[in-house]
Enzyme design. Structure first.
Site, mmCIF file in Angstrom:
data_model
loop_
_atom_site.group_PDB
_atom_site.id
_atom_site.type_symbol
_atom_site.label_atom_id
_atom_site.label_comp_id
_atom_site.label_asym_id
_atom_site.label_seq_id
_atom_site.Cartn_x
_atom_site.Cartn_y
_atom_site.Cartn_z
ATOM 1 N N GLU A 1 -11.566 -3.401 -3.843
ATOM 2 C CA GLU A 1 -10.557 -2.359 -4.062
ATOM 3 C C GLU A 1 -10.372 -2.473 -5.571
ATOM 4 O O GLU A 1 -9.545 -3.084 -6.121
ATOM 5 C CB GLU A 1 -9.280 -2.751 -3.368
ATOM 6 C CG GLU A 1 -9.497 -2.809 -1.757
ATOM 7 C CD GLU A 1 -8.276 -3.462 -0.919
ATOM 8 O OE1 GLU A 1 -6.942 -3.103 -1.377
ATOM 9 O OE2 GLU A 1 -8.651 -4.430 -0.189
ATOM 10 N N HIS B 1 0.802 -1.267 0.232
ATOM 11 C CA HIS B 1 -0.113 0.000 -0.022
ATOM 12 C C HIS B 1 0.763 1.316 0.097
ATOM 13 O O HIS B 1 0.828 2.302 0.650
ATOM 14 C CB HIS B 1 -0.897 0.000 1.329
ATOM 15 C CG HIS B 1 -1.972 -0.978 1.152
ATOM 16 N ND1 HIS B 1 -2.496 -1.415 -0.259
ATOM 17 C CD2 HIS B 1 -2.948 -1.653 1.951
ATOM 18 C CE1 HIS B 1 -3.588 -2.290 0.059
ATOM 19 N NE2 HIS B 1 -3.842 -2.276 1.307
ATOM 20 N N HIS C 1 -10.337 2.319 0.100
ATOM 21 C CA HIS C 1 -10.312 1.074 0.926
ATOM 22 C C HIS C 1 -11.499 1.135 1.925
ATOM 23 O O HIS C 1 -11.284 0.810 3.030
ATOM 24 C CB HIS C 1 -8.935 0.881 1.654
ATOM 25 C CG HIS C 1 -8.466 -0.332 2.013
ATOM 26 N ND1 HIS C 1 -9.220 -1.362 2.805
ATOM 27 C CD2 HIS C 1 -7.407 -1.071 1.533
ATOM 28 C CE1 HIS C 1 -8.572 -2.581 2.704
ATOM 29 N NE2 HIS C 1 -7.380 -2.241 2.132
#
Length: 317
Positions: A282, A88, A161
């Site tokens: 996502e 991420h 998210h």
């Protein structure tokens, strides 16, 4: 940390400038009751460096990248690694930055726009990158748009998210999921794609026909990258309990579906929660695409504009 709220006759959205995060998304159920369909922290300070990335905008690269880093042209770029992966966007990804408020509008199709300037070599990524995140309420749908431009070739993969629960609390095990995807990405022991594609047919990963989530969750959590047919729609989530349906569309080639086994109930507005309290959609490019030429390219060139556009449409069924 500042919040911003927009609404129309169907939806009410509250966001935070920290992480360009969605804090609450309100839609009415079949009885006319307000339901917050995303997981939300009670205290805004709980969003700071939160491990689940709750509601956040994720970048510069969402998902996992091989711990060896990546190469653009002839130049190799090492990246921050923890637990044998780069996840991420690194140690201090976009989710944990304060974004600048660009604009808030009200009216029929209100929107909130944030921007973030990521300096050259931030978290090991080349190029000065300017990113914009826009949340727009379009009738009964939330549109999430990410745009970015760079002054040097780089790699990029942005996503939101959100953790969805159409009941507003409890579990998503009673939700029904339809997912228009024939394949998922195969992955190694650290959940990094290895370049292979697995057919979902005949497996418990197959949601091409509407399936009760409980059937899968009895086997275990979902944390997989599905190869989707863009804007088809790619997914439909439905709660028989309060008749709310969410249809997901995107211009991205994949969606990571994630069902956390637990979330910290004492921190949440959505009380009570139980096992498997939410599901993530996502919408993004493939994880570790910079290291797989057979995957869709994640390279953003200096003369190009990156666009990730996803739509989450709510209705009573």
């Amino acid at each position: 940390m500042r919040t911003h709220t927009i609404s129309n006759k169907h939806l009410k959205l509250t966001t935070i400038d920290y992480g360009a995060t969605i804090h609450q998304l309100i839609f009415k159920d079949h009885l006319g009751n307000d339901v917050n369909v995303v997981m939300s922290y009670k205290d805004l300070n709980s969003y700071i460096h939160n491990a689940p990335y709750l509601g956040a905008s994720v970048g510069r690269y969402a998902g996992r990248i091989d711990p060896k880093g990546f190469t653009i042209g002839q130049k190799h770029y090492p990246v921050y690694t923890e637990n044998q992966v780069h996840l991420h966007g690194g140690k201090e990804g976009f989710s944990f930055k304060t974004w600048k408020l660009v604009e808030v509008t009200q009216g029929e199709n209100p929107h909130i726009t944030y921007s973030y300037f990521s300096k050259d070599m931030e978290e090991g990524y080349p190029g000065n990158l300017e990113v914009f995140c826009t949340y727009t309420l379009m009738d009964n749908a939330l549109q999430i748009t990410y745009k970015a431009k760079t002054d040097k070739d780089t790699v990029i993969n942005l996503t939101n998210h959100n953790y969805y629960n159409l009941n507003g609390n409890g579990s998503v095990s009673d939700h029904e999921l339809t997912l228009h995807a024939d394949q998922i990405l195969d992955k190694d022991q650290t959940a990094i794609p290895n370049g292979k594609f697995n057919q979902v047919k005949g497996t418990h990963f197959d949601f091409r026909n509407t399936t009760l989530l409980q059937k899968q969750l009895e086997i275990g959590e979902i944390d997989d990258t599905y190869v989707v047919k863009q804007n088809n729609p790619l997914a439909i989530l439905y709660s028989p309990k309060n008749k709310i349906q969410m249809v997901v569309r995107s211009n991205q080639p994949a969606v990571v579906i994630y069902t956390p086994p637990t979330l910290n109930e004492k921190l949440l507005l959505n009380q009570p929660v139980s096992e498997y309290p939410a599901i993530c959609f996502e919408t993004q490019n493939f994880p570790d695409a910079p290291n797989h030429p057979e995957f869709p390219s994640s390279v953003l060139k200096s003369e190009e504009v990156y666009t990730n556009e996803s739509l989450f449409e709510f209705s009573i069924k």
